[in-house]
Design an enzyme around this catalytic site. Structure first.
Site, mmCIF file in Angstrom:
data_model
loop_
_atom_site.group_PDB
_atom_site.id
_atom_site.type_symbol
_atom_site.label_atom_id
_atom_site.label_comp_id
_atom_site.label_asym_id
_atom_site.label_seq_id
_atom_site.Cartn_x
_atom_site.Cartn_y
_atom_site.Cartn_z
ATOM 1 N N ASP A 448 0.853 -1.180 0.000
ATOM 2 C CA ASP A 448 0.000 0.000 0.000
ATOM 3 C C ASP A 448 0.895 1.237 0.000
ATOM 4 O O ASP A 448 2.084 1.162 0.294
ATOM 5 C CB ASP A 448 -0.945 -0.003 1.206
ATOM 6 N N ASP A 697 -3.238 -2.812 6.524
ATOM 7 C CA ASP A 697 -3.351 -2.260 7.874
ATOM 8 C C ASP A 697 -4.784 -2.245 8.403
ATOM 9 O O ASP A 697 -4.997 -2.199 9.596
ATOM 10 C CB ASP A 697 -2.777 -0.842 7.933
ATOM 11 N N ASP A 701 -8.391 -5.325 4.854
ATOM 12 C CA ASP A 701 -7.256 -5.987 4.211
ATOM 13 C C ASP A 701 -7.095 -7.441 4.645
ATOM 14 O O ASP A 701 -6.277 -8.170 4.075
ATOM 15 C CB ASP A 701 -5.950 -5.234 4.523
#
Length: 1009
Positions: A448, A697, A701
């Site tokens: 990410d 996070d 996810d």
């Protein structure tokens, strides 16, 4: 702020031109004030009082861990390693424990007493999903189990049957040594990891003894009154009671519960439709929780009085009281986890160890058969003479000892455990040891952007303000359309609110007695935050979100719309993230106020780290929720490549099958991604043969973290993401991940070096001893053989601490290559030993200087060449650690003393043909002979090192056993793509007969209709 201010603020978008008067509240459109407006008579709403105070008093500081901010510096109570009898838990919790109904009747303001908590915990245990603590004694005994260990235990029984008590004692010592060292090293490593895990422990706010207090979530028990609020993770399955600001509704809750227990409600059946379910909701929504990790829903789910909030889901909105109904083990998530609890996933590593162990056991049987066939021709007895090793059963005992690497399972397991401790020092917590192997082999890292590639230090640049709009009003509206829970602010909301430090007049607007009636957090579908606020008798709906989503709210002119779009595109080209701001007064049309430009600069080390990752054979793909222009600009800054695509191309881009897979494999990143896109990207990359690591996070996810070969929860990740991940990082940035990959490859190299070394040792002694038994009717004394095995294990236990190098490409086991190299090294060692033994048949004794004994000379030569082989298989890229050098040197000194003093050389036996040199019968060997053997062994090691180096330079051998990391099955990919567009439909005809049939899957537009 007393009296009337002399500052005139023109809100032309609302056609305002009024003086702000705190005594009259915020003016309405006609200029009149509402003295009776809530909070507008100088008595500011507490929410906005706290917000303004937060803006004024906030001070930037160094990044703190969640643990330190929450005061989690208390160390967990540990049991001393030697106190095996002490219980780790107050009582073993029964996984099937049913919570009594009366436990849930806790008083809202009083909660449970300390005595109630202790008594209940004895029955339920702690509120955690962690596996039961292992019994240390049983853990020690587990080091004596497994095929290889069973063979050594058989050797113990055989030695006892032959009454070879020295062998009996030494073999037991070898087993105890391996078990003891393995148990201790693994425990020490586990303690290091466990101590760091305490830093990420979940916290909960609970009402006990009439007071609110913050505790570790693991200390909750059923019946505890907890406070669930926005930004927190639900610490246990809990039933909502009432809004935090409306405790009087507790009586209403009790009435509702009495009705349910009285039988007024029944369990829903499959025939209940959604409308009936909605009718059962009581009152207004108290909180909204993110259940995507459980149900896959991307939108937050509204929860009402009496509804259950599930353990590990995230609270997205609201603040309410709830009563804990079930501890972790019997929670919804806990029961799901228990379904796979019995399945011990040993992973690929365990399969490799079993494969090697089984192959070596089969080879041992083969060599024993050959030795017995040779013994038949020499007419050897089964077990006599007892004092000699020249009989059939002693042959079996010798070959069992040399052919089975007793230290293999222990050394490899402890190498992983010690490696986990190394990673822990780098702030990477390994959830399961097999993840180290996966991390070492990863070749695609899906990362990410925010916080990993960038610094996660958002700042608002000069905003774009629509014509005629006051910037202070726009900033105030942006703050109104933000979360006001200052305990856990979203980074975007936080920077929006704190930017008001630069706009004091905007803060003055917030002080005019605003009250938030309803707050709707951001969701990936609407892509905006909305807040219904009230001030001065007027309702304002404030919105903040993606520019396109905000633009769609308004009915502005084409010129305004084009200008707005152009400004958003300009911000994106500069790498800025844009947030549109709009407001609606009462039932009037939405008005565009402007746009905030946010910039999250790349980390200073990110570009260099990406370049380093690429040299390690690691492809980094960026997955971000930002617009594609921002994603491309970020990639340019990081030299990551600009083949970045909008996530819509994955699903709605008209691509399918092989073309879709090719796009994903070649892309440098994807923009505007949702959690389901991450999952899809990981799946497609894996289907092409790549090993994939995924960072995440948030709660959303969790599915993609589970799907990836190595799920990585980055610093600051939610508890749900941490639970789904294989490795949890406590330090920010991409560099920590790349460092962890290097360490994982070093750990892998240690294991690979040891395995090559150990297989070569097995082949060396098996080939030499069997050929010696067949050709000259001789073997090395069994007493010396057991010491050779002991020395080999003593020397290489230190390999877990060696300074290993890491390969510049993703690693694989390459078993065919390992076997070829190991067998070659074993054959070279065998030739070296036969040269020494053959020279002793010469009349002048060959290698013999002054005097010596055949058994001791062979023992010294075998011990030296085998011990030094580990320096060959470890490679020459790094200097060996002092632990490894010290262990090898100590064993070499012991072997030399054995040779010089003739310890346990045994009775002299005659070979066929007989030795022509004059040999010592008392077993002693001259020091000069020992020196010559050392020099000869050094020469042998150098030759073997050269051969090993050349073999690794052979291209076909170096790539032997490596799997293709970019393989495609065009036909299968296209078939699966077509199947994904098909749905199973169910319908009933007029007669009520059910019928199932295949049909084209509906598009999103059709589903919306």
């Amino acid at each position: 702020m007393a009296g009337t201010t002399d500052s005139t603020i023109k809100f032309k978008d609302f056609q305002f031109a009024n003086i702000i008067d705190p005594e009259k509240g915020f003016p309405d459109k006609e200029g009149g004030g509402s003295e009776g407006a809530p909070g507008g008579t100088g008595e500011m709403n507490e929410e906005y009082t706290n917000l303004v105070r937060y803006i004024s008093t906030y001070r930037d500081g160094r990044r703190k861990s969640t643990a330190s901010e929450l005061g989690m510096d208390d160390e967990p109570v540990k049991r001393p390693w030697w106190a095996l009898w002490r219980s780790r838990k107050a009582a073993a919790a029964d996984g099937n424990f049913e919570v009594p109904d009366d436990w849930l009747d806790s008083e809202l303001k009083q909660g449970l007493s300390t005595q109630d908590v202790e008594s209940r915990r004895k029955k339920t245990g702690f509120n955690e999903l962690t596996t039961e603590k292992e019994n240390m004694f049983l853990k020690f005994l587990s080091y004596f189990t497994g095929p290889i260990l069973y063979v050594m235990e058989l050797a113990v029984l055989l030695a006892a049957g032959l009454r070879d008590w020295i062998d009996f004692g030494v073999i037991i010592a070898i087993l105890l040594l391996n078990a003891g060292v393995g148990w201790y090293q693994e425990k020490q490593a586990a303690d290091v990891v466990a101590s760091l895990k305490g830093d990420i422990a979940m916290r909960a706010t609970v009402v006990r003894n009439g007071q609110e207090e913050e505790i570790k979530a693991r200390e909750l028990v059923p019946g505890d009154i907890v406070i669930i609020e926005e930004g927190q993770v639900v610490p246990a399955d809990a039933r909502l009671i009432c809004d935090y600001d409306n405790p009087e509704a507790f009586a209403e809750y009790k009435t509702l519960m009495e009705q349910e227990t009285g039988g007024d409600t029944t369990e829903k059946t499959e025939e209940n439709d959604e409308d009936e379910e909605e009718d059962k909701h009581h009152g207004v929504s108290l909180v909204a929780t993110d259940q995507s990790a459980i149900t896959g829903e991307s939108l937050a789910v509204d929860k009402f009085m009496g509804d259950t909030c599930y353990y590990t889901t995230g609270c997205k909105r609201g603040k309410a009281y709830a009563v804990v109904t079930a501890h972790a083990k019997i929670s919804f998530v806990g029961r799901t986890a228990s379904l796979v609890e019995g399945a011990q996933d040993q992973g690929h590593f365990k399969a490799i160890m079993n494969s090697i162990g089984t192959s070596l056991l089969v080879l041992v049987v083969f060599w024993i058969l050959l030795a017995w066939i040779g013994g038949f021709y020499h007419h050897l007895k089964l077990a006599t003479p007892e004092w000699s090793s020249i009989n059939l059963l002693h042959y079996v005992l010798i070959l069992l000892i040399v052919g089975v690497p007793v230290g293999l399972p222990v050394v490899t397991t402890t190498t992983l455990a010690v490696g986990a401790a190394y990673l822990a020092k780098e702030k990477a917590i390994v959830q399961k040891l097999t993840a180290i192997e996966s991390l070492a082999g990863v070749d695609v890292l899906c990362s990410d952007k925010t916080g990993t590639l960038t610094a996660n230090q958002l700042s608002i640049r000069e905003p774009f303000v629509s014509e005629g709009v006051d910037v202070n009003w726009m900033m105030a509206v942006a703050a109104l359309a933000s979360s006001h829970n200052i305990k856990s602010l979203d980074p975007i909301d936080k920077v929006t609110i704190l930017t008001l430090k630069r706009y004091p007049k905007a803060r003055e607007i917030l002080e005019q007695g605003w009250k938030t009636e309803k707050y709707t957090p951001f969701d990936p579908v609407s892509k905006r935050i909305t807040a219904l606020c009230h001030c001065g008798g007027v309702n304002y709906t404030c919105a903040k979100g993606a520019p396109k989503a905000i633009l769609n709210l308004s009915n502005c002119s084409k010129e305004t719309s084009d200008l707005y779009k152009a400004k958003a595109a300009e911000f994106a080209r500069r790498g800025f993230r844009s947030l549109g701001v709009a407001v609606k007064k009462n039932e009037e049309d939405w008005e565009l106020l402007g746009m905030l430009s946010m910039f999250d600069p790349p980390r200073e080390d990110t570009a260099q780290t990406i370049a380093e990752a690429q040299t390690l054979g690691l492809q980094v793909k960026m997955l971000t929720g930002d617009a594609i222009a921002i994603a491309k600009e970020t990639c340019k800054m990081l030299a990551l490549g600009t083949k970045v695509y909008n996530s819509d191309r994955l699903i709605h881009g008209g691509l399918s099958g092989t073309t879709q897979h090719d796009l994903v494999e070649r892309a440098d990143g994807f923009a505007e991604v949702f959690p389901e896109h991450k999952y899809q990207v990981v799946e497609m990359i894996q289907q092409r043969g790549h090993l994939t690591a995924m960072t995440g996070d948030g709660v959303n996810d969790a599915p993609s973290l589970k799907k990836s070969d190595c799920g990585i929860a980055v610093e600051g990740a939610s508890e749900a993401a941490q639970a789904a991940a294989d490795i949890v990082f406590l330090a920010p940035g991409l560099s920590t991940i790349v460092s962890a990959i290097k360490i994982a490859r070093q750990i892998f190299q240690r294991m690979k070096a040891y395995i090559q070394y150990r297989i070569a040792l097995c082949f060396h002694l098996e080939i030499y001893l069997v050929t010696s038994m067949i050709i000259i009717n001789e073997t090395v004394q069994v007493d010396l053989i057991v010491f050779l095995a002991l020395f080999a294990d003593l020397a290489t236990i230190a390999v877990a601490y060696d300074n290993a190098h890491f390969e510049a490409r993703p690693v694989e086991w390459q078993l065919p290559k390992i076997w070829i190299i190991s067998v070659t090294l074993g054959i070279l060692l065998t030739l070296a030993t036969w040269i020494v033994r053959g020279s002793l048949f010469l009349p002048n004794g060959g290698i013999l200087q002054n005097f010596g004994n055949v058994q001791e000379i062979l023992f010294l030569e075998i011990s030296l060449t085998e011990n030094w082989l580990i320096f060959v298989t470890r490679g020459g890229e790094t200097f060996p650690s002092w632990q490894l050098i010290g262990a090898i040197f100590g064993v070499d000194v012991l072997a030399t003393l054995f040779c010089v003093f003739g310890w346990i050389s045994g009775e002299h036996t005659f070979t066929d043909p007989r030795d022509r040199a004059v040999l010592e019968r008392n077993g002693r060997t001259s020091v000069v002979t020992a020196v010559v053997v050392w020099a000869y062994s050094i020469g042998v090691t150098i030759v073997i090192a050269i051969v090993y180096y050349l073999m690794n330079r052979i291209s076909w051998l170096d790539n032997l056993g490596r799997k293709s990391r970019s393989r495609s099955d065009t036909q299968m990919e296209n078939i699966l793509s077509h199947l994904s567009k098909v749905a199973l439909e169910h319908e009933k005809d007029d007669a009520g007969t059910s019928r199932w049939h295949l049909a084209a899957k509906a598009t999103e537009a059709e589903m919306d209709e």
